[in-house]
Design a protein around this motif. Sequence first.
Motif, mmCIF file in Angstrom:
data_model
loop_
_atom_site.group_PDB
_atom_site.id
_atom_site.type_symbol
_atom_site.label_atom_id
_atom_site.label_comp_id
_atom_site.label_asym_id
_atom_site.label_seq_id
_atom_site.Cartn_x
_atom_site.Cartn_y
_atom_site.Cartn_z
ATOM 1 N N PRO A 125 26.890 -16.307 -30.212
ATOM 2 C CA PRO A 125 28.101 -17.128 -30.120
ATOM 3 C C PRO A 125 27.994 -18.368 -31.015
ATOM 4 O O PRO A 125 26.891 -18.869 -31.267
ATOM 5 C CB PRO A 125 28.148 -17.538 -28.638
ATOM 6 C CG PRO A 125 27.257 -16.577 -27.929
ATOM 7 C CD PRO A 125 26.192 -16.221 -28.905
ATOM 8 N N VAL A 126 29.117 -18.854 -31.474
ATOM 9 C CA VAL A 126 29.096 -19.994 -32.388
ATOM 10 C C VAL A 126 28.584 -21.259 -31.712
ATOM 11 O O VAL A 126 28.102 -22.174 -32.379
ATOM 12 C CB VAL A 126 30.503 -20.246 -32.973
ATOM 13 C CG1 VAL A 126 30.905 -19.102 -33.887
ATOM 14 C CG2 VAL A 126 31.535 -20.425 -31.856
ATOM 15 N N LYS A 134 21.181 -14.394 -29.257
ATOM 16 C CA LYS A 134 22.225 -14.485 -30.283
ATOM 17 C C LYS A 134 22.366 -13.173 -31.028
ATOM 18 O O LYS A 134 21.434 -12.373 -31.092
ATOM 19 C CB LYS A 134 21.903 -15.606 -31.284
ATOM 20 C CG LYS A 134 21.648 -16.965 -30.661
ATOM 21 C CD LYS A 134 21.205 -17.962 -31.716
ATOM 22 C CE LYS A 134 20.781 -19.294 -31.115
ATOM 23 N NZ LYS A 134 19.565 -19.161 -30.269
ATOM 24 N N SER A 135 23.525 -12.972 -31.601
ATOM 25 C CA SER A 135 23.774 -11.853 -32.491
ATOM 26 C C SER A 135 24.385 -12.412 -33.773
ATOM 27 O O SER A 135 24.349 -13.627 -33.997
ATOM 28 C CB SER A 135 24.697 -10.833 -31.830
ATOM 29 O OG SER A 135 24.848 -9.700 -32.661
ATOM 30 N N PHE A 136 24.975 -11.559 -34.585
ATOM 31 C CA PHE A 136 25.591 -12.044 -35.831
ATOM 32 C C PHE A 136 26.593 -11.020 -36.333
ATOM 33 O O PHE A 136 26.571 -9.842 -35.962
ATOM 34 C CB PHE A 136 24.535 -12.319 -36.894
ATOM 35 C CG PHE A 136 23.640 -11.137 -37.182
ATOM 36 C CD1 PHE A 136 23.994 -10.185 -38.122
ATOM 37 C CD2 PHE A 136 22.444 -10.969 -36.493
ATOM 38 C CE1 PHE A 136 23.189 -9.087 -38.377
ATOM 39 C CE2 PHE A 136 21.622 -9.876 -36.740
ATOM 40 C CZ PHE A 136 21.995 -8.938 -37.683
ATOM 41 N N ASN A 202 24.200 -6.247 -29.159
ATOM 42 C CA ASN A 202 24.716 -7.117 -28.099
ATOM 43 C C ASN A 202 23.679 -7.502 -27.054
ATOM 44 O O ASN A 202 23.997 -8.031 -26.003
ATOM 45 C CB ASN A 202 25.927 -6.465 -27.408
ATOM 46 C CG ASN A 202 25.599 -5.098 -26.837
ATOM 47 O OD1 ASN A 202 24.446 -4.680 -26.829
ATOM 48 N ND2 ASN A 202 26.615 -4.407 -26.389
ATOM 49 N N TYR A 203 22.420 -7.227 -27.341
ATOM 50 C CA TYR A 203 21.340 -7.681 -26.464
ATOM 51 C C TYR A 203 20.050 -7.782 -27.272
ATOM 52 O O TYR A 203 19.945 -7.221 -28.371
ATOM 53 C CB TYR A 203 21.134 -6.717 -25.277
ATOM 54 C CG TYR A 203 20.636 -5.341 -25.672
ATOM 55 C CD1 TYR A 203 19.270 -5.091 -25.844
ATOM 56 C CD2 TYR A 203 21.529 -4.298 -25.879
ATOM 57 C CE1 TYR A 203 18.813 -3.838 -26.218
ATOM 58 C CE2 TYR A 203 21.075 -3.040 -26.238
ATOM 59 C CZ TYR A 203 19.723 -2.811 -26.406
ATOM 60 O OH TYR A 203 19.271 -1.568 -26.775
ATOM 61 N N ARG A 262 26.415 -13.193 -24.755
ATOM 62 C CA ARG A 262 27.717 -13.494 -24.163
ATOM 63 C C ARG A 262 28.859 -12.733 -24.840
ATOM 64 O O ARG A 262 28.903 -12.618 -26.058
ATOM 65 C CB ARG A 262 28.000 -14.990 -24.270
ATOM 66 C CG ARG A 262 27.378 -15.807 -23.148
ATOM 67 C CD ARG A 262 27.923 -17.206 -23.165
ATOM 68 N NE ARG A 262 27.323 -18.015 -24.205
ATOM 69 C CZ ARG A 262 28.000 -18.906 -24.928
ATOM 70 N NH1 ARG A 262 29.280 -19.084 -24.736
ATOM 71 N NH2 ARG A 262 27.386 -19.621 -25.835
ATOM 72 N N MET A 263 29.787 -12.186 -24.033
ATOM 73 C CA MET A 263 30.977 -11.481 -24.560
ATOM 74 C C MET A 263 32.215 -12.023 -23.866
ATOM 75 O O MET A 263 32.167 -12.463 -22.731
ATOM 76 C CB MET A 263 30.883 -9.976 -24.279
ATOM 77 C CG MET A 263 29.572 -9.311 -24.729
ATOM 78 S SD MET A 263 29.489 -9.162 -26.506
ATOM 79 C CE MET A 263 30.522 -7.745 -26.718
ATOM 80 N N ILE A 264 33.370 -11.914 -24.558
ATOM 81 C CA ILE A 264 34.631 -12.337 -23.946
ATOM 82 C C ILE A 264 35.716 -11.327 -24.290
ATOM 83 O O ILE A 264 35.557 -10.507 -25.195
ATOM 84 C CB ILE A 264 35.064 -13.739 -24.434
ATOM 85 C CG1 ILE A 264 35.175 -13.772 -25.973
ATOM 86 C CG2 ILE A 264 34.125 -14.817 -23.953
ATOM 87 C CD1 ILE A 264 35.695 -15.072 -26.492
#
Length: 376
Positions: A125-126, A134-136, A202-203, A262-264
């Motif tokens: 997330p930013v 974190k991911s990208f 995502n993990y 985190r996802m939304i």
Amino acid sequence: MYFYLSVLNLLTVWVMMAQLQPGCPDEKEKTTALKDLLSRIDLDELMKKDEPPLEFPDTLEGFEYIFNEKGQLRHIKTGEPFVFNYREDLHRWNQKRYEALGEIITKYVYELLQKECHLKKVTLPVDATESEPKSFIFMSEDALTNPDKLLVLIHGNGVVRAGQWARRLIINKDLDSGTQMPYIKRAAEEGYGVIVLNPNENYIEVEKKNAQVHLSSDSSDEPAEKREKKDKIQKETKKRRDFYEKYRNPQKEKETMQMYIRMIQREAEVKNKVTAVALTDSVHNVWHQEAGKSIREWMRENCCNWVSSSEPLDTLVESMLPDCPRVSSGTERHELTSWKSFPSIFKFFSKAMDAKNSSVKPAPTRRSNRIKYEEL
């Protein structure tokens, strides 16, 4: 794993011979004896001794492979395509080698997205904290500022990562068919901003601090007999799981756990801003994913799925699901659908943009107006 297989064959013969002997013990006693014999075999150590170490190069050059000018993976010395069966009768070791090469391919594609496609890597997330998983993703410079149109690329599930359609195609065919780069370059030529998502990332996996599993609890109010029976079942389940894990990866040294990023969800914003969605042999199901009526209606109006089919490209394919129109991708191979439908998808986007500007929705593609490659 010759020795391991020989042991199993020997046990099979031993059981058959025991069944033929007069006055042999009953089935329960034979089963108990067999379990006792199997319990004395250290499967972990046995397979480690027979299987070569899972140690592989961490570069393409180390594997002695390179991508040629046509984007094909070839051996540096022989010029031959990638060989999966590098060692005979060691399928699992060959698979691990293939997976190790796949990880290198993933990093290689990331580099191409930045160098050849001129995308920038953005951390998500930013607003992530320093210690948060974190991911990208990858974005063009104008992804968030382009006033006209934005192309968002999302790969399928599995081992693929940002910028890939199919690892198998990248390794066995070429970069054009297996990566999203042709889409990205075409989008840039047509004035799109571009975002390349990375949903399989995502993990993160981290080592378990406390690998010991507590199977029972003295504080339970259950009767002792019931609690003992439950503990026994849990122990047997864990034993079977550990047995399988030893076979799957006997050289694994550490236990890991997954920490999700985190996802939304922003359904309303997506429906208001997205003009068209092209799916390539998608395996989604509006019933299983509990899509509401409004989502199903939106999909019928704004989506099209190019499915694997023997029919010519863009031929309408009937479906029992009330989600979106389905047309043929011109190939029966799932992993090739994104590549084969590439030109039709951009024409679909153009029609959707024109329809939006004129407030008229485009009609689903049918057999009578199939799009030909030579028309583009």
